[in-house]
Write an enzyme that holds these catalytic residues in place. Sequence first.
Site, PDB file in Angstrom:
ATOM      1  N   ARG A  47     -13.109  -8.693   4.894  1.00  0.00           N
ATOM      2  CA  ARG A  47     -11.878  -8.252   5.557  1.00  0.00           C
ATOM      3  C   ARG A  47     -11.675  -9.110   6.805  1.00  0.00           C
ATOM      4  O   ARG A  47     -12.550  -9.864   7.182  1.00  0.00           O
ATOM      5  CB  ARG A  47     -11.961  -6.753   5.899  1.00  0.00           C
ATOM      6  CG  ARG A  47     -13.312  -6.397   6.515  1.00  0.00           C
ATOM      7  CD  ARG A  47     -13.277  -5.479   7.645  1.00  0.00           C
ATOM      8  NE  ARG A  47     -12.426  -5.919   8.710  1.00  0.00           N
ATOM      9  CZ  ARG A  47     -12.782  -6.793   9.651  1.00  0.00           C
ATOM     10  NH1 ARG A  47     -13.976  -7.367   9.667  1.00  0.00           N
ATOM     11  NH2 ARG A  47     -11.950  -7.136  10.614  1.00  0.00           N
ATOM     12  N   GLY A  48     -10.499  -8.913   7.442  1.00  0.00           N
ATOM     13  CA  GLY A  48     -10.148  -9.781   8.568  1.00  0.00           C
ATOM     14  C   GLY A  48      -9.268 -10.905   8.013  1.00  0.00           C
ATOM     15  O   GLY A  48      -9.617 -11.514   6.994  1.00  0.00           O
ATOM     16  N   ALA A  49      -8.140 -11.152   8.676  1.00  0.00           N
ATOM     17  CA  ALA A  49      -7.121 -12.038   8.102  1.00  0.00           C
ATOM     18  C   ALA A  49      -7.654 -13.420   7.687  1.00  0.00           C
ATOM     19  O   ALA A  49      -7.491 -13.825   6.530  1.00  0.00           O
ATOM     20  CB  ALA A  49      -5.957 -12.159   9.089  1.00  0.00           C
ATOM     21  N   ARG A  88      -4.113  -7.747  -1.013  1.00  0.00           N
ATOM     22  CA  ARG A  88      -3.711  -7.029   0.206  1.00  0.00           C
ATOM     23  C   ARG A  88      -2.393  -7.627   0.700  1.00  0.00           C
ATOM     24  O   ARG A  88      -2.178  -8.836   0.557  1.00  0.00           O
ATOM     25  CB  ARG A  88      -4.785  -7.137   1.316  1.00  0.00           C
ATOM     26  CG  ARG A  88      -6.002  -6.271   1.056  1.00  0.00           C
ATOM     27  CD  ARG A  88      -6.928  -6.220   2.268  1.00  0.00           C
ATOM     28  NE  ARG A  88      -6.507  -5.241   3.247  1.00  0.00           N
ATOM     29  CZ  ARG A  88      -7.088  -5.096   4.440  1.00  0.00           C
ATOM     30  NH1 ARG A  88      -8.088  -5.888   4.792  1.00  0.00           N
ATOM     31  NH2 ARG A  88      -6.677  -4.170   5.278  1.00  0.00           N
ATOM     32  N   GLN A 117     -13.987  -0.431  12.142  1.00  0.00           N
ATOM     33  CA  GLN A 117     -14.358  -1.853  12.294  1.00  0.00           C
ATOM     34  C   GLN A 117     -14.982  -2.102  13.660  1.00  0.00           C
ATOM     35  O   GLN A 117     -15.838  -2.977  13.807  1.00  0.00           O
ATOM     36  CB  GLN A 117     -13.111  -2.748  12.143  1.00  0.00           C
ATOM     37  CG  GLN A 117     -12.597  -2.895  10.730  1.00  0.00           C
ATOM     38  CD  GLN A 117     -11.519  -1.883  10.400  1.00  0.00           C
ATOM     39  OE1 GLN A 117     -11.473  -0.797  10.970  1.00  0.00           O
ATOM     40  NE2 GLN A 117     -10.649  -2.213   9.466  1.00  0.00           N
ATOM     41  N   ASP A 173      -2.735 -10.251  12.192  1.00  0.00           N
ATOM     42  CA  ASP A 173      -2.658 -10.414  10.741  1.00  0.00           C
ATOM     43  C   ASP A 173      -1.429 -11.193  10.332  1.00  0.00           C
ATOM     44  O   ASP A 173      -1.405 -11.821   9.277  1.00  0.00           O
ATOM     45  CB  ASP A 173      -2.696  -9.047  10.054  1.00  0.00           C
ATOM     46  CG  ASP A 173      -4.087  -8.456  10.184  1.00  0.00           C
ATOM     47  OD1 ASP A 173      -4.379  -7.838  11.231  1.00  0.00           O
ATOM     48  OD2 ASP A 173      -4.898  -8.669   9.266  1.00  0.00           O
ATOM     49  N   LYS A 223      -4.153  -4.635  13.545  1.00  0.00           N
ATOM     50  CA  LYS A 223      -4.760  -3.350  13.169  1.00  0.00           C
ATOM     51  C   LYS A 223      -4.060  -2.162  13.820  1.00  0.00           C
ATOM     52  O   LYS A 223      -3.715  -2.218  15.001  1.00  0.00           O
ATOM     53  CB  LYS A 223      -6.246  -3.400  13.551  1.00  0.00           C
ATOM     54  CG  LYS A 223      -7.054  -2.159  13.256  1.00  0.00           C
ATOM     55  CD  LYS A 223      -6.936  -1.658  11.835  1.00  0.00           C
ATOM     56  CE  LYS A 223      -7.303  -2.714  10.812  1.00  0.00           C
ATOM     57  NZ  LYS A 223      -6.927  -2.294   9.424  1.00  0.00           N
TER      58      LYS A 223
END
Length: 350
Positions: A54-56, A98, A199, A240, A251
Site C-alpha cells: 500500500r502507499g501510492a 485501487r 497505518q 495519493d 488518507k
Amino acid sequence: MMIDYDRYDRIRAVQWQGDALRLLDQRVLPLRTEFVTCTSADDVALAIRNLTVRGAPAIGIAAAYGVALAARAAADAVTGQVPADALRAAFAALRASRPTAVNLFWALDRMARVLGDITSADRLAHEAIAIEREDLAANRHMGELGAALIDANSGVLTHCNTGSLATAGFGTALGVIRAAYAQGKLARVFNTETRPWLQGTRLTAWELLTDGIPAKLIADAAAAHLMSTGAVQWVVVGADRIAANGDTANKIGTLQLAVVARHFGAKLMVVAPSSTVDMAMPNGREIHIELREPRELLEHAGQRVAAAGVDAWNPVFDVVPAALIDAIVTERGVIERPDQTKMLRMFGNA
Ligand code: MRU
C-alpha cells in the site's frame, strides 16, 4: 548535508526477484514480519487490493512489476518477445485494483508506452526497475527540499504511512521528517494512529522506532488539541493524487488536519513525487475516493466490536483544497501556496 541512509533507509517493502515479486506483508506488521510472493499480475492486483502492499508510490511500483511478471509468462520462449494483446488482461486487473492513487495508473501507462505493439519481457522488467529506482532518488531529493522549509527546534505531525513501506524507500513525508531529524532540526515528532487501518500505529511508529527517531503516537482525535498547544509547526503528509490546481487527495483525516493546522497557525506540507501529480484532473472534486468495506470500522483486530446491525461509511481518502496547503514538495521543486498557475509552470499540461 549528507544523510546517513544506512540508518534512515533500511526497509524495503517491494522486492523484485527476477521471476517473482516479494512483498513485505503490511497487513501483519509490526507484530509479524512475513512476505507474500507474487508470481502473476493477478497475484499483484490482489496484493494491492487487500493492502499487502500500500502507499501510492509502492502500489505503482508493484503494478509495474505485475506487468513484468505477466510479460515473462506470455513471452515467446525463443525470442522473449511479448505482443501487447497478451498483456491486456494483466493491465486490466492491475488498473482495477485501487482507484485513488494516480501513481498506479501513471506506472501502468508508462509500462504500456514501453510495450507499444510488441517488446521483450526483459525490457518491461527494466522499465519497472527504473520506476523503482527513480522513486527512491525522488524521495531522497524531496527529503532535502522539504527539510529546508523546516526551522530548527520545530515540531512536526504526520499522518498515515508515507515511509519506506509506502515507496521504493526512504519515503515522501516521512523522508522529509527523516532528513529534518538527521539535520538536528526536530524537537518533537508526532504521528497519528490513522484509523481505521492504523497505518500510523502499526507502520509509521515502527519505521520511526527502527530509525531511532523519538516520536509520539497520538489518537487521530487528539490532533486538534495537540495543535492548540503550539507543539506542531508543520503537518507533513504524503499524497495519493494532486490535481492541476493543487487540490490534494490523501488518507482520510488529512482534511481535518489541514483545517485545524490553518486555525492554529501550523503549516501544511504535502510531499509527493511528480508521479502523484495528475494534471488531467482539473481539481480535487473529481478525484475518485475509494470506499472500503464497513467491516474495517465495525471490527477491531478481526473481532466485531459494533453491535450486530450497525452499518458504517468508510471513505479512505479525502481532498484538501489547495488553499489550505502551504507547500507542495516534489522532486522537481517546491511550490509554495499552490494554485493552477504555479502547478502548470512546474508540471505543464497533461
Ligand atoms: O490506503 P493507503 O495506506 O494506501 O493510503 C496511503 C496514503 O494515503 C499515503 O499517505 C499516500 O499514499 C502517500 S504514501 C507515500
